[in-house]
Design a protein around this motif. Sequence first.
Motif, PDB file in Angstrom:
ATOM      1  N   MET A 164     -39.686  -2.941 -29.734  1.00  0.00           N
ATOM      2  CA  MET A 164     -41.382  -4.439 -29.789  1.00  0.00           C
ATOM      3  C   MET A 164     -40.530  -5.453 -29.891  1.00  0.00           C
ATOM      4  O   MET A 164     -39.536  -5.988 -30.562  1.00  0.00           O
ATOM      5  N   GLY A 165     -41.045  -6.554 -29.212  1.00  0.00           N
ATOM      6  CA  GLY A 165     -41.164  -7.856 -28.784  1.00  0.00           C
ATOM      7  C   GLY A 165     -41.603  -8.445 -30.471  1.00  0.00           C
ATOM      8  O   GLY A 165     -42.123  -8.293 -30.495  1.00  0.00           O
ATOM      9  N   ILE A 166     -40.532  -9.249 -31.141  1.00  0.00           N
ATOM     10  CA  ILE A 166     -40.911  -9.651 -31.654  1.00  0.00           C
ATOM     11  C   ILE A 166     -40.990 -11.452 -31.525  1.00  0.00           C
ATOM     12  O   ILE A 166     -39.325 -11.556 -31.007  1.00  0.00           O
ATOM     13  N   LEU A 173     -40.683 -20.826 -32.577  1.00  0.00           N
ATOM     14  CA  LEU A 173     -39.636 -20.650 -33.378  1.00  0.00           C
ATOM     15  C   LEU A 173     -38.145 -20.068 -33.185  1.00  0.00           C
ATOM     16  O   LEU A 173     -37.143 -20.014 -32.611  1.00  0.00           O
ATOM     17  N   MET A 174     -38.202 -18.764 -33.014  1.00  0.00           N
ATOM     18  CA  MET A 174     -37.933 -17.837 -32.725  1.00  0.00           C
ATOM     19  C   MET A 174     -38.823 -16.867 -31.350  1.00  0.00           C
ATOM     20  O   MET A 174     -39.453 -16.512 -31.451  1.00  0.00           O
ATOM     21  N   MET A 175     -37.386 -16.100 -30.172  1.00  0.00           N
ATOM     22  CA  MET A 175     -38.317 -14.509 -29.925  1.00  0.00           C
ATOM     23  C   MET A 175     -36.886 -13.782 -29.959  1.00  0.00           C
ATOM     24  O   MET A 175     -35.620 -14.358 -29.229  1.00  0.00           O
ATOM     25  N   ASN A 176     -37.435 -12.369 -30.297  1.00  0.00           N
ATOM     26  CA  ASN A 176     -35.556 -11.892 -30.110  1.00  0.00           C
ATOM     27  C   ASN A 176     -35.829 -11.334 -28.436  1.00  0.00           C
ATOM     28  O   ASN A 176     -36.568 -11.887 -27.735  1.00  0.00           O
ATOM     29  N   ARG A 177     -34.619 -10.327 -28.105  1.00  0.00           N
ATOM     30  CA  ARG A 177     -34.200  -9.639 -27.001  1.00  0.00           C
ATOM     31  C   ARG A 177     -34.957  -9.338 -26.224  1.00  0.00           C
ATOM     32  O   ARG A 177     -35.101  -9.972 -25.391  1.00  0.00           O
ATOM     33  N   LEU A 178     -36.141  -8.259 -27.048  1.00  0.00           N
ATOM     34  CA  LEU A 178     -36.576  -7.211 -26.190  1.00  0.00           C
ATOM     35  C   LEU A 178     -38.589  -8.099 -25.538  1.00  0.00           C
ATOM     36  O   LEU A 178     -38.734  -8.071 -24.313  1.00  0.00           O
ATOM     37  N   ALA A 179     -38.195  -9.323 -26.530  1.00  0.00           N
ATOM     38  CA  ALA A 179     -39.397  -9.802 -26.016  1.00  0.00           C
ATOM     39  C   ALA A 179     -39.205 -11.266 -25.327  1.00  0.00           C
ATOM     40  O   ALA A 179     -40.457 -11.134 -24.539  1.00  0.00           O
ATOM     41  N   ARG A 180     -37.816 -11.509 -25.345  1.00  0.00           N
ATOM     42  CA  ARG A 180     -37.680 -12.191 -23.914  1.00  0.00           C
ATOM     43  C   ARG A 180     -37.796 -11.728 -22.716  1.00  0.00           C
ATOM     44  O   ARG A 180     -38.233 -12.188 -21.227  1.00  0.00           O
ATOM     45  N   ALA A 181     -37.141 -10.557 -22.845  1.00  0.00           N
ATOM     46  CA  ALA A 181     -37.164  -9.861 -21.272  1.00  0.00           C
ATOM     47  C   ALA A 181     -38.298  -9.273 -20.515  1.00  0.00           C
ATOM     48  O   ALA A 181     -37.855  -9.122 -19.647  1.00  0.00           O
ATOM     49  N   THR A 182     -39.544  -8.784 -22.308  1.00  0.00           N
ATOM     50  CA  THR A 182     -40.265  -8.663 -21.244  1.00  0.00           C
ATOM     51  C   THR A 182     -41.486  -9.932 -20.866  1.00  0.00           C
ATOM     52  O   THR A 182     -42.132  -9.232 -19.512  1.00  0.00           O
ATOM     53  N   ALA A 183     -40.428 -10.609 -21.056  1.00  0.00           N
ATOM     54  CA  ALA A 183     -41.679 -12.317 -20.405  1.00  0.00           C
ATOM     55  C   ALA A 183     -40.941 -12.571 -19.109  1.00  0.00           C
ATOM     56  O   ALA A 183     -40.963 -13.215 -18.708  1.00  0.00           O
ATOM     57  N   GLN A 184     -39.699 -12.242 -19.409  1.00  0.00           N
ATOM     58  CA  GLN A 184     -38.483 -12.743 -18.529  1.00  0.00           C
ATOM     59  C   GLN A 184     -38.118 -14.148 -18.680  1.00  0.00           C
ATOM     60  O   GLN A 184     -38.617 -14.876 -17.289  1.00  0.00           O
ATOM     61  N   LEU A 185     -37.810 -14.145 -20.218  1.00  0.00           N
ATOM     62  CA  LEU A 185     -37.516 -15.896 -20.560  1.00  0.00           C
ATOM     63  C   LEU A 185     -36.204 -15.847 -21.180  1.00  0.00           C
ATOM     64  O   LEU A 185     -35.139 -14.871 -21.049  1.00  0.00           O
TER      65      LEU A 185
END
Length: 518
Positions: free
Chosen positions: A1-3, A17-29
């Motif tokens: 899950m993206g956090i 402030l932060m975004m975990n790896r899955l959230a960044r991968a999902t949003a392609q950031l």
Amino acid sequence: MGIFVLEVAEDGLPRYLMMNRLARATAQLEPDFVVGKTAAEIFGGITGERALAKHLSVIESGEEATYEITFPFAKNVMEIRTTLTPIYYEDGTLSHVLGCSADITLEKQRDAALALTKIAKNKAEQANKAKEQFLANMSHEIRTPMNGIIGMCELLRETMLNNRQKLYSDTISSSANALLDIINDVLDFSKIQAGKLSIHDAPFSLRDLVAEIATLLSIRAEAKGLRIHVGYGDALPSNFLGDASRVRQILLNLIGNAIKFTETGQVDVRVAYNPDAKRWPLKLIVQDTGPGIADSEKKMIFSAFERIDNLATRREDGTGLGLTISQALVERMHGKIEVDSTVGEGTTFTVSLALPVTQEVVEVQEVEELLIASYPPMEVQAGRLEAETQPQSGEPLNGMKILVAEDNRVNQLVISKMLGPTGAALQFVPDGQQAVDAYKAGECDLILMDLSMPVLGGLEATRQIRAYEKDVARPACKIIAVTANAQPSDAEACMKAGMDDFLSKPFRKGELISIINW
């Protein structure tokens, strides 16, 4: 899950402030592109503005919220569901917003597919209902004039005719009955396609059923110089649990086809029963000495509307539905039907069923002795059937007062000519309202009630009559539906409305008189 975590800055804007790896991968950031920026700055456009608005809404309300957002990427579109949860300092000041996101693209696609499937199913059901209604309407519209044709033809055949006139009247009668068979086949086929073919199990005598069918069809066989041989051993059980009407329909199709396509020889009908068989202990076998069926055509004979072109006689007969319906009925009873044929030698159809044997006594009408090599000649059979279907006129209905609610003038004439010689007193009305009024105004022993009539239909007229009888404590008058609405649901509706019996058009004189006397 993206956090991800949003910090509420001094300017009141929520910044990442932060975004975990899955959230960044999902949003392609990339990691260094996220921190310190708002959703509008990261995603831009309508998507970014909408996300920022959701963030601000949670900050303003101080309550948890869930929303869905679409991310349009270069090669695909992604659906994301996000839940935002406000986080507070000890003094109650909102400091951060925690976000949890999940990719629901497949879920959305599945929901969309299910929605499309539901729409397609609804449209298919609507189309089936429209087709069923169309066929029911056509059946009604055809049966009404057919009643006039068959009824008047039957009355004509009771008069003095020369040989040519008798030939003409017989041709009219057989053609009308053939058309009626086609109508029934099409309706049955429609039920099969709609999955509404019903089976009603009850104890019945298979021995008597076979005798009845062979007796009936022996007239047709004798007319072609054929003989029907029946084999039903003494030691075989007679009573079974099953749908007698459907078994009758199967045998009528198979034996009727055998007679139709056989020019010389005979038709054998055999019943076999093996209690030790694992699946299908009961077998019904129909064998003819006809032209046979080529191997290449055997697969076609059970297909709807397929007709085998007999090269020897250049004949094509029937709608091609009889065997399709028979196969569907057999399969509906968890059995199987097989064909074995040799060109030039004949064809054998074998129906295998697993009907349970029952010891329950089945009350049936007396039939002729079954275990004989062949049935009597046509002259004897015809005389016996005439005696059954044409009661002596003038005795059973003499003096009976019959109210006939029928809007069709031809059918009025048919009923008048059929019942007139019996001595019954007939009163005709053209609609249901006049039937109610006539019943209230006078006395009658019986009402023959059509269903589809102007002003007031037969069902509502019956309800009003039954209500009137209850109000004035009048004994219930026998009401018989005489209608071209020939579906089982129509008969059920008539019984619920308060009718006592049901006769579908087209009907024969004997059938009409018998149901009145019942």
